[in-house]
Design a protein around this motif. Structure first.
Motif, mmCIF file in Angstrom:
data_model
loop_
_atom_site.group_PDB
_atom_site.id
_atom_site.type_symbol
_atom_site.label_atom_id
_atom_site.label_comp_id
_atom_site.label_asym_id
_atom_site.label_seq_id
_atom_site.Cartn_x
_atom_site.Cartn_y
_atom_site.Cartn_z
ATOM 1 N N UNK A 1 2.159 10.252 -3.112
ATOM 2 C CA UNK A 1 2.164 10.596 -1.497
ATOM 3 C C UNK A 1 3.925 10.287 -1.124
ATOM 4 N N UNK A 2 4.568 11.689 -0.212
ATOM 5 C CA UNK A 2 5.758 11.621 0.660
ATOM 6 C C UNK A 2 5.430 10.921 0.806
ATOM 7 N N UNK A 3 6.801 9.287 0.467
ATOM 8 C CA UNK A 3 7.137 8.495 1.145
ATOM 9 C C UNK A 3 7.502 9.451 2.942
ATOM 10 N N UNK B 1 1.107 -1.219 0.084
ATOM 11 C CA UNK B 1 -0.071 0.103 -0.049
ATOM 12 C C UNK B 1 0.791 0.882 0.193
ATOM 13 N N UNK B 2 1.562 0.906 0.714
ATOM 14 C CA UNK B 2 2.615 2.485 0.310
ATOM 15 C C UNK B 2 3.225 3.158 -0.622
ATOM 16 N N UNK B 3 4.211 1.995 -1.587
ATOM 17 C CA UNK B 3 4.595 1.104 -2.491
ATOM 18 C C UNK B 3 3.408 2.408 -3.616
ATOM 19 N N UNK B 4 2.373 2.037 -3.312
ATOM 20 C CA UNK B 4 1.410 2.116 -4.191
ATOM 21 C C UNK B 4 1.136 4.150 -3.971
ATOM 22 N N UNK B 5 0.862 4.035 -2.945
ATOM 23 C CA UNK B 5 0.217 5.811 -2.529
ATOM 24 C C UNK B 5 1.740 5.987 -2.633
#
Length: 185
Positions: A146-148, A136-140
């Motif tokens: 979205x800033x990592x 989910x983080x990678x997709x966001x």
């Protein structure tokens, strides 16, 4: 030629699927996600009570106090962490909410918690939950900008089941978004 058993199985599936599909398809709106993650904190820690991110991830007592929202609508297949592009409209709600929060408060930080059901070994569920959060983080980050730096991930495997069962249950295959900037040093 269809057998009687095939027809019965198809009929049962047709009856059961609309409610399952409807439940899984319900994604909180960006406004709802934003409201939950921007709610007044239940507790304000003094500077000397704040913890590291690592400590926060290990402390259920602190995580329960943090502003959060469960996202059950991202349909993770059994045993999978993959997010197909057909799920992007749901993830867009999350991205929109996070970007609005970050525009108002660049110091905001959100923990993405991955969860599984209890089928399989504890270790395989732990790994799968970590992969779901990372997916989910990678997709966001990659697909929605979205800033990592604003996102952390953690997996809890089968540790925090919503539905206490040892059987497969889609409601346990979820992610939780938890705002933690009020808790860290």
């Amino acid at each position: 030629m269809l057998t009687r058993r095939t027809l019965v199985v198809a009929l049962i599936a047709a009856i059961a699927m609309p409610s399952l599909a409807a439940a899984q398809a319900t994604t909180p709106s960006a406004a709802t996600i934003e409201r939950k993650l921007e709610a007044t904190p239940r507790v304000k820690l003094r500077p000397n009570e704040r913890v590291t991110i690592r400590e926060f991830k290990r402390r259920p007592d602190l995580r329960r106090m943090a502003r959060s929202i469960d996202i059950q609508s991202i349909n993770f297949a059994f045993g999978s962490a993959a997010i197909s592009s057909s799920q992007y409209d749901k993830i867009e709600n999350i991205a929109d909410a996070l970007q609005r929060i970050l525009r108002r408060d660049p110091g905001a930080r959100v923990l993405i918690e991955g969860h599984t059901d209890a089928v399989g070994s504890f270790q395989s569920n732990q790994i799968l939950s970590e992969q779901r959060a990372a997916s989910l983080k990678r997709t966001l980050v990659r697909e929605f900008g979205v800033p990592g730096y604003a996102l952390e991930t953690v997996g809890y495997g089968e540790e925090f089941l919503l539905v206490p069962t040892q059987n497969e249950n889609w409601r346990n295959r979820r992610v939780t978004l938890r705002r933690f900037d009020d808790f860290i040093r």
